[in-house]
Structure formats: structure tokens, C-alpha cells
Design a protein around this motif. Structure first.
Motif, short mmCIF file in Angstrom:
data_model
loop_
_atom_site.label_atom_id
_atom_site.label_comp_id
_atom_site.label_asym_id
_atom_site.label_seq_id
_atom_site.Cartn_x
_atom_site.Cartn_y
_atom_site.Cartn_z
N PHE A 223 0.89 -1.07 -0.10
CA PHE A 223 -0.01 -0.11 -0.01
C PHE A 223 0.89 1.30 -0.10
O PHE A 223 1.69 1.32 0.72
N ALA A 224 0.53 2.05 -1.14
CA ALA A 224 1.42 3.18 -1.03
C ALA A 224 1.40 4.11 0.27
O ALA A 224 2.36 4.72 0.46
N GLY A 225 0.43 4.08 0.86
CA GLY A 225 0.42 4.92 2.11
C GLY A 225 1.32 4.52 2.96
O GLY A 225 1.88 5.34 4.28
N ASP A 226 1.61 3.20 3.29
CA ASP A 226 2.53 2.65 4.27
C ASP A 226 4.02 2.88 3.64
O ASP A 226 4.85 3.33 4.23
N TYR A 227 4.12 3.02 2.30
CA TYR A 227 5.49 3.15 1.65
C TYR A 227 6.04 4.37 1.92
O TYR A 227 7.30 4.56 1.88
N VAL A 228 5.30 5.48 1.92
CA VAL A 228 5.75 6.83 1.89
C VAL A 228 6.19 7.08 3.39
O VAL A 228 7.16 7.81 3.53
N THR A 250 4.99 -12.35 -2.67
CA THR A 250 4.68 -12.21 -4.10
C THR A 250 3.24 -12.74 -4.37
O THR A 250 3.13 -13.66 -3.96
N HIS A 251 2.52 -11.97 -5.41
CA HIS A 251 1.25 -12.77 -5.77
C HIS A 251 1.27 -12.43 -7.20
O HIS A 251 1.96 -11.52 -7.83
N SER A 252 0.66 -13.52 -8.02
CA SER A 252 0.56 -13.33 -9.49
C SER A 252 -0.77 -12.30 -9.97
O SER A 252 -1.50 -12.01 -8.95
N ILE A 253 -0.78 -11.96 -11.14
CA ILE A 253 -2.12 -11.40 -11.76
C ILE A 253 -3.16 -12.12 -11.60
O ILE A 253 -4.14 -11.56 -11.03
N ARG A 254 -3.06 -13.46 -11.48
CA ARG A 254 -4.21 -14.24 -11.35
C ARG A 254 -4.60 -14.20 -9.71
O ARG A 254 -5.93 -14.04 -9.54
N ASP A 255 -3.88 -13.95 -8.85
CA ASP A 255 -4.20 -13.83 -7.54
C ASP A 255 -4.85 -12.41 -7.37
O ASP A 255 -5.91 -12.44 -6.65
N PRO A 303 5.29 -2.74 6.80
CA PRO A 303 3.77 -2.57 6.22
C PRO A 303 2.63 -2.96 6.97
O PRO A 303 2.83 -3.90 7.77
N LYS A 304 1.54 -2.17 6.85
CA LYS A 304 0.56 -2.48 7.67
C LYS A 304 -0.66 -2.98 6.99
O LYS A 304 -1.67 -3.72 7.66
N VAL A 305 -0.81 -2.77 5.87
CA VAL A 305 -2.08 -3.09 4.92
C VAL A 305 -1.61 -4.47 3.82
O VAL A 305 -0.66 -4.48 3.38
N SER A 306 -2.42 -5.43 4.24
CA SER A 306 -2.02 -6.58 3.44
C SER A 306 -2.44 -6.40 2.09
O SER A 306 -3.30 -5.76 1.60
N PHE A 307 -2.10 -7.67 1.33
CA PHE A 307 -2.42 -7.56 -0.01
C PHE A 307 -3.97 -7.92 -0.35
O PHE A 307 -4.61 -6.91 -1.19
N THR A 308 -4.56 -8.46 0.55
CA THR A 308 -5.94 -8.69 0.29
C THR A 308 -6.70 -7.30 0.61
O THR A 308 -7.65 -7.20 0.04
N GLU A 309 -6.24 -6.94 1.86
CA GLU A 309 -6.99 -5.42 2.17
C GLU A 309 -6.58 -4.34 1.30
O GLU A 309 -7.51 -3.67 0.82
N LEU A 310 -5.54 -4.30 0.47
CA LEU A 310 -5.40 -3.52 -0.26
C LEU A 310 -6.47 -3.45 -1.77
O LEU A 310 -6.87 -2.70 -2.22
N VAL A 311 -6.33 -4.92 -2.10
CA VAL A 311 -7.21 -4.86 -3.31
C VAL A 311 -8.69 -4.59 -3.26
O VAL A 311 -9.28 -3.89 -3.67
N GLN A 312 -9.00 -5.21 -1.97
CA GLN A 312 -10.48 -4.79 -1.55
C GLN A 312 -10.75 -3.33 -1.23
O GLN A 312 -11.91 -3.01 -1.58
N MET A 313 -9.65 -2.45 -0.62
CA MET A 313 -9.74 -0.89 -0.71
C MET A 313 -10.12 -0.58 -2.00
O MET A 313 -10.82 0.52 -2.07
N MET A 314 -9.13 -0.88 -3.03
CA MET A 314 -9.35 -0.29 -4.07
C MET A 314 -10.61 -0.64 -5.04
O MET A 314 -11.12 0.07 -5.62
N VAL A 315 -11.02 -1.85 -4.85
CA VAL A 315 -12.28 -2.06 -5.43
C VAL A 315 -13.35 -1.31 -4.76
O VAL A 315 -14.43 -0.83 -5.32
N ASP A 316 -13.37 -1.24 -3.55
CA ASP A 316 -14.36 -0.55 -2.78
C ASP A 316 -14.65 0.78 -3.25
O ASP A 316 -15.57 1.63 -3.48
N ASN A 317 -13.40 1.56 -3.56
CA ASN A 317 -13.19 2.89 -3.84
C ASN A 317 -13.83 3.11 -5.40
O ASN A 317 -14.42 4.00 -5.55
#
Length: 328
Positions: A223-228, A250-255, A303-317
Motif C-alpha cells: 500500500f502506497a500509504g505505508d511506503y511513504v 509475491t502474488h500473481s496477476i491471477r491472485d 507494512p500495515k496493509v495486507s495484499f487482500t486488504e489493499l485490493v479490496q480497498m481499491m475495489v470498494d473505492n
């Protein structure tokens, strides 16, 4: 009050970083390219307390002027032509901005600092794309760089130029080798936002299918917010250095597709996703996986935000945004 100057403030990293610095009591300045930059209004709306300067990474005089007018304690060089696919079509522009632009910014900082080169602390946005044809897994600060795109090559130039200025002039200069970091603020041309936006539109009945390239490429997404926060922590250290910033997963595009579609109740997306050779890279980067143990031990960052949380955050937005745009 500490003063910071940010290039690339209109991008997702620049917006998140400016918010972090303002929350920490900084006087924040940003360089915006172009007289009629369409993103200028975004900065003024989201960051009304930021002072905006006009400048261009390809124009040293404009950078010197911005340095003089802001007189910063810290400089964060996030500006770049950052869409990898675009770099093959516009290799020279990418090289001028993403590569030589770093040299211009370093020189502007050095000249402004005068007799005390370390007086202005400098952050360079390096990239995991520098690893390209990866020579070891996971990738650390010591991994051989083998870029596979004009963008990656330009980032390598900027990375080594930052090291050279640190070693040649004693500048407090740090490079953050950031692995893929995303957010709802990511542009729709990037694969994560392309997916989240399309999944939202498919769920709402506004789009039938999603066209993709390579589904097997693997990335270390955070998550970019963690990385800054890691960028800021680098400039609070006694000396400049280089740090890999990553999740270590690491996660694939399929993931990515699995999580995004599942979040809207679609378990089988096979009939909704098509592949098109046009979206394949001329030279693919197959697997990126970062070893950020140095950043975790020296900076105390994780990092604080997981991969799943990140993707769900973006879909909700994007569900919210697409409903508004479609008047639903």
C-alpha cells in the motif's frame, strides 16, 4: 518548522507523502510541471496547505528557482515518467525525465546547499523494476541490477547517480528501492487499478469483460500509504543509505483477479477476462519479491496493509466512484 519540497506531488506517492508530512507539522512545497497541469486542481483541493511551484525535472533553472523559493530541509524526488509500458514507446522522454531529471535535481540540491552538502536531505524514488531479469530471489540492496525496460534503465541511472553524489560530495542522499505499491489513487493505466476499476464496472453492469496481458507475472504489492512512511524515515537517519521497501510476499496477476472478483461475489472470472498480446511487455519481468529486512531493522518500518486488504480497498473505492459517474 521543517520544510520539505516534493517533485511528483500530483502522483499517488506525492499526495500520501504530503499528507504525512503535513500531519507531522511540516511546511510542504510541491513542484508541478506545466502551466495548465490538469492535476493541479487535485493538489489544491486535497492539499490546500501545500505551496505549489512550477518546475520541470528537465529544466535545471526551474529546479534551482524552486529550491530558492522553498529553501527546504528535505527534498523528495518522486517525479518520473512512471508507466513502464509507455517507456518503450517514448524511451527518450522517459530517459530525460526519469534518468537525467535525477541528475538535475541532485545538482539543484547540491548547489543550493553550498558549503554544507548534507544540509539538505535528499530522497530518490528508485524502483524494483531495476532488478528486471532477477538474479536472485528475494531481491535485496545487494542484488545485481538487470533492468528490462527503458523505465528500468532510467531508474538505474538515477539510483547510481544518487549514490555517486552521496559518495562524491557527502550529501545526505538516500534511495528507496520501492517494490510495487498501489492505492485507490493509482492511475487507471496501471494493472492493479485497471483490474479494480473493471471489476467494479462489471459488478455494476457497466462493462462486460476485462482485457489483460500476462496473467502469470508475479509482483510484491504493498500500500502506497505505508511506503511513504519509509521515505520519511530514511531522511530521519544520521546518514543517507539505500533501502528495499517491500512486503516480502509475491502474488500473481491471477491472485489479484481472484481477490478483486471474489470481493464483489464473483468466484469464477474465467469467462470475464480476455488476454491480448498487445498488453504483453517486449521483455517481461517475471517475478519480483523484496527483502526489506534492512529497512525493518534500521528504520523500524513494516507494512500495515495486507495484499487482500489493499485490493479490496481499491475495489470498494472504484465501486463508489463508478456509481457516482454512472448516476446509480
Amino acid at each position: 518548522m521543517t520544510t520539505a519540497l516534493i517533485t511528483g506531488i500530483t502522483g499517488q506517492d506525492g499526495l500520501y507523502l504530503a499528507e504525512l508530512l503535513l500531519a507531522n507539522g511540516y511546511d510542504v512545497h510541491g513542484i508541478v510541471r506545466g502551466q495548465n497541469n490538469p492535476k493541479l486542481e487535485l493538489v489544491r483541493r486535497v492539499l490546500p496547505d501545500v505551496t505549489v511551484h512550477t518546475g520541470d525535472l528537465t529544466d535545471l533553472s526551474s529546479l534551482m528557482r524552486a529550491m530558492r523559493d522553498s529553501d527546504p530541509d528535505e527534498v523528495y524526488n518522486l517525479g518520473a515518467v512512471s508507466f513502464v509500458a509507455y517507456s518503450w514507446m517514448n524511451a527518450q522522454v522517459t530517459s530525460d525525465v526519469t534518468g537525467l531529471g535525477v541528475l538535475n535535481m541532485l545538482e539543484a540540491v547540491r548547489l543550493h546547499a553550498g558549503d554544507d552538502p548534507a544540509a539538505v536531505r535528499y530522497y530518490q524514488a528508485s524502483s524494483s523494476e531495476m532488478f528486471g531479469k532477477v538474479q536472485q530471489v528475494p531481491q535485496s540492496e545487494a542484488t545485481l541490477l538487470w533492468p528490462r525496460s527503458p523505465y528500468g534503465v532510467a531508474k538505474v541511472y538515477g539510483h547510481y547517480m544518487t549514490i555517486n553524489y552521496r559518495e562524491s560530495y557527502g550529501m545526505h542522499a538516500s534511495s528507496g528501492i520501492l517494490f510495487n505499491h498501489e492505492s485507490p489513487r493509482r492511475g487507471p493505466e496501471f494493472v492493479t487499478r485497471k483490474v479494480s476499476q473493471a471489476v467494479a464496472r462489471i459488478k455494476l453492469g457497466l462493462q462486460d469483460t476485462l482485457t489483460m496481458g500476462n496473467l502469470d507475472a508475479q509482483r510484491d504489492w504493498g500500500f502506497a500509504g505505508d511506503y511513504v512512511e519509509a521515505m520519511w524515515l530514511m531522511l530521519q537517519q544520521p546518514d543517507g543509505d539505500d533501502y528495499v521497501i517491500s512486503t516480502g510476499e509475491t502474488h500473481s496477476i491471477r491472485d489479484l483477479l481472484d481477490v478483486a472478483f471474489a470481493h464483489v461475489g464473483i468466484e469464477d472470472w474465467s469467462g470475464l477476462v480476455e488476454q491480448d498480446p498487445r498488453f504483453m511487455r517486449p521483455a517481461e519481468v517475471d517475478q519480483l519479491l523484496g527483502d526489506s529486512s534492512k529497512a525493518r531493522s534500521r528504520l523500524g518500518w513494516k507494512p500495515k496493509v495486507s495484499f487482500t486488504e489493499l485490493v479490496q480497498m481499491m475495489v470498494d473505492n472504484d465501486l463508489t466512484e463508478q456509481k457516482v459517474l454512472a448516476g446509480l
